[in-house]
Scaffold this motif. Structure first.
Motif, PDB file in Angstrom:
ATOM      1  N   HIS A  89     -14.461  48.631 -31.054  1.00  0.00           N
ATOM      2  CA  HIS A  89     -13.081  48.979 -31.407  1.00  0.00           C
ATOM      3  C   HIS A  89     -12.939  49.259 -32.900  1.00  0.00           C
ATOM      4  O   HIS A  89     -11.987  49.926 -33.310  1.00  0.00           O
ATOM      5  CB  HIS A  89     -12.121  47.868 -30.991  1.00  0.00           C
TER       6      HIS A  89
ATOM      7  N   ARG B 299     -12.564  52.957 -33.701  1.00  0.00           N
ATOM      8  CA  ARG B 299     -11.237  53.598 -33.656  1.00  0.00           C
ATOM      9  C   ARG B 299     -10.503  53.419 -34.989  1.00  0.00           C
ATOM     10  O   ARG B 299      -9.833  54.336 -35.465  1.00  0.00           O
ATOM     11  CB  ARG B 299     -10.408  53.016 -32.504  1.00  0.00           C
TER      12      ARG B 299
ATOM     13  N   ARG C 245     -11.396  55.212 -26.908  1.00  0.00           N
ATOM     14  CA  ARG C 245     -11.584  53.835 -26.454  1.00  0.00           C
ATOM     15  C   ARG C 245     -12.954  53.749 -25.808  1.00  0.00           C
ATOM     16  O   ARG C 245     -13.384  54.663 -25.102  1.00  0.00           O
ATOM     17  CB  ARG C 245     -10.501  53.432 -25.459  1.00  0.00           C
TER      18      ARG C 245
END
Length: 425
Positions: free
Chosen positions: A366, A369, A279
């Protein structure tokens, strides 16, 4: 029941099977104590006109019987004269502004740093808001046929939060959920309903906290944001699925743009976040005390699911950390002198914009990820190992909580990812 004294109240107990019981004083009418399995609480109960009023005086142990009796006499005189100190206290609370509502919520409730940042962004939706919005709510995703009109919303921050009505909440939510960010005012403008949902979710949470803290439901006060659920106004949010396709030439351009980033610390931070599948906030807040270069490990403390993780470091990740170590500016791994926090901003928007222009891809932190998990899946890494590396809650599967991946399994997965990426770039 005899007169309530210290010795009498101390001796009061519950009979088997009883959950609570009231004992009233035979000298001062309306004065009594409620006994429960865990505590004893003093109360005053009396009739004023056609209304029976019950007021809490305090807990036995914190207040003595004599103190509670004296307070009951004072409150009884006030109620008989038409003054309700409890109502006056509640009125003072509900005279607070919306800015004070948010301030009390963020001050009293512990939030992680990213959540605090999100709340601050959400508050902007309740300040003066100007922009363009669809005249009517778009049907599905056909935005191009809908007219855009200017929208101007007045600030609520200095208003008393008890004066904000359900109709006003509905109107503002509808307007904000139809607004289009400046960056999307292109050929196919589209509203970002996710931000409207999030802003009003935080407003709802702040209202709920203050209502419960001060017992405002006793005054008939309800959370005005609850009307969004009743009216079925919450926008449907589709899970984001964007990622960087590591098999495409654009990924090579993206990687080279990160390496050539004007801000070397930003480029290193972005690449390290991808290599760890982390994160963005967890990587941005890493300190040198979390890194063990001898053991080749990195520790992530108090993550989103409340657990701690220790992951192995791959050669390329170690190279990045070695470069950061030589240019160390403070305790943060990705220290940044120009930042108020002393670390890299999260997200580093200036660097991201430059990399977007260089590679021609619109991406976010993000997305890294999702890039990590998509590539890991294509490399046939076990789903449990991927879930652990993503720091997802182990409650997803009991097997994962009983038998987490070993250090060797984690290192093997991270090495396979790094080696695959290295062959691409």
């Amino acid at each position: 029941m005899p007169k309530l004294t210290q010795s009498v109240v101390k001796s009061l107990t519950l009979a088997p099977g009883e959950s609570q019981k009231f004992y009233m004083d035979d000298e001062l009418t309306g004065f009594g104590v409620r006994v429960s399995p865990t505590k004893k609480v003093f109360y005053l109960q009396m009739r004023v006109g056609h209304k029976v009023m019950k007021r809490r005086l305090g807990e036995y142990g914190i207040k003595s019987v004599d103190q509670a009796r004296k307070l009951a006499l004072q409150m009884k005189a006030q109620l008989q004269s038409g003054v309700d100190p409890y109502a006056a206290k509640i009125k003072g609370v509900t005279n607070g502004t919306l800015a004070e509502l948010f301030s009390e919520y963020t001050k009293d409730v512990e939030h992680k740093e990213n959540t605090r940042i999100s709340i601050e962004r959400a508050k902007k939706k309740f300040c003066d808001v100007m922009g363009q919005a669809f005249k009517t709510k778009p049907n599905g995703r056909r935005f191009e046929t809908v007219e855009l009109v200017p929208v101007q919303l007045a600030s609520w921050m200095k208003r008393r939060y008890r004066d904000i009505t359900q109709d006003e909440v509905l109107a503002r939510f509808d307007a904000i959920s139809r607004m289009v960010p400046a960056r999307k005012l292109g050929d196919k403008p589209a509203p970002i309903t996710r931000t409207a949902n999030q802003a009003f979710k935080y407003l709802q949470a702040a209202y709920n906290y203050v209502i419960r803290k001060h017992g405002l439901t006793k005054m008939g006060f309800e959370n005005p944001v609850d009307i969004l659920k009743t009216a079925r106004r919450w926008s449907r949010i589709n899970r984001r699925s964007s990622f960087l396709d590591t098999s495409q030439p654009s990924f090579v351009q993206w990687w080279k743009a990160c390496e050539a980033c004007e801000s070397r610390v930003a480029g290193d931070y972005i690449l390290f976040t991808l290599l760890q599948g982390g994160r963005s906030i967890e990587c941005a807040t890493l300190k040198w005390g979390d890194i063990d270069l001898k053991k080749r490990e990195v520790a992530y403390w108090d993550t989103k699911n409340g657990l701690d993780y220790v992951f192995p470091l791959t050669p390329l990740a170690l190279t990045i950390l070695g470069r950061r170590r030589k240019e160390k500016v403070n305790d943060f791994v990705f220290g940044y002198k120009e930042s108020k926090t002393g670390r890299i901003p999260c997200p580093p928007q200036q660097a991201i914009k430059k990399i977007r222009r260089a590679c021609g891809e619109h991406w976010s932190m993000h997305d890294l990820r999702r890039t990590f998990t998509t590539t890991m899946t294509s490399l046939n890494v076990h789903a449990f190992t991927i879930a652990y590396l993503m720091k997802h809650s182990p409650t997803i599967t009991m097997t994962l909580s009983y038998a987490p991946p070993t250090k060797e399994q984690l290192l093997d997965a991270l090495m396979r990812f790094e080696q695959y990426v290295s062959t691409r770039v």
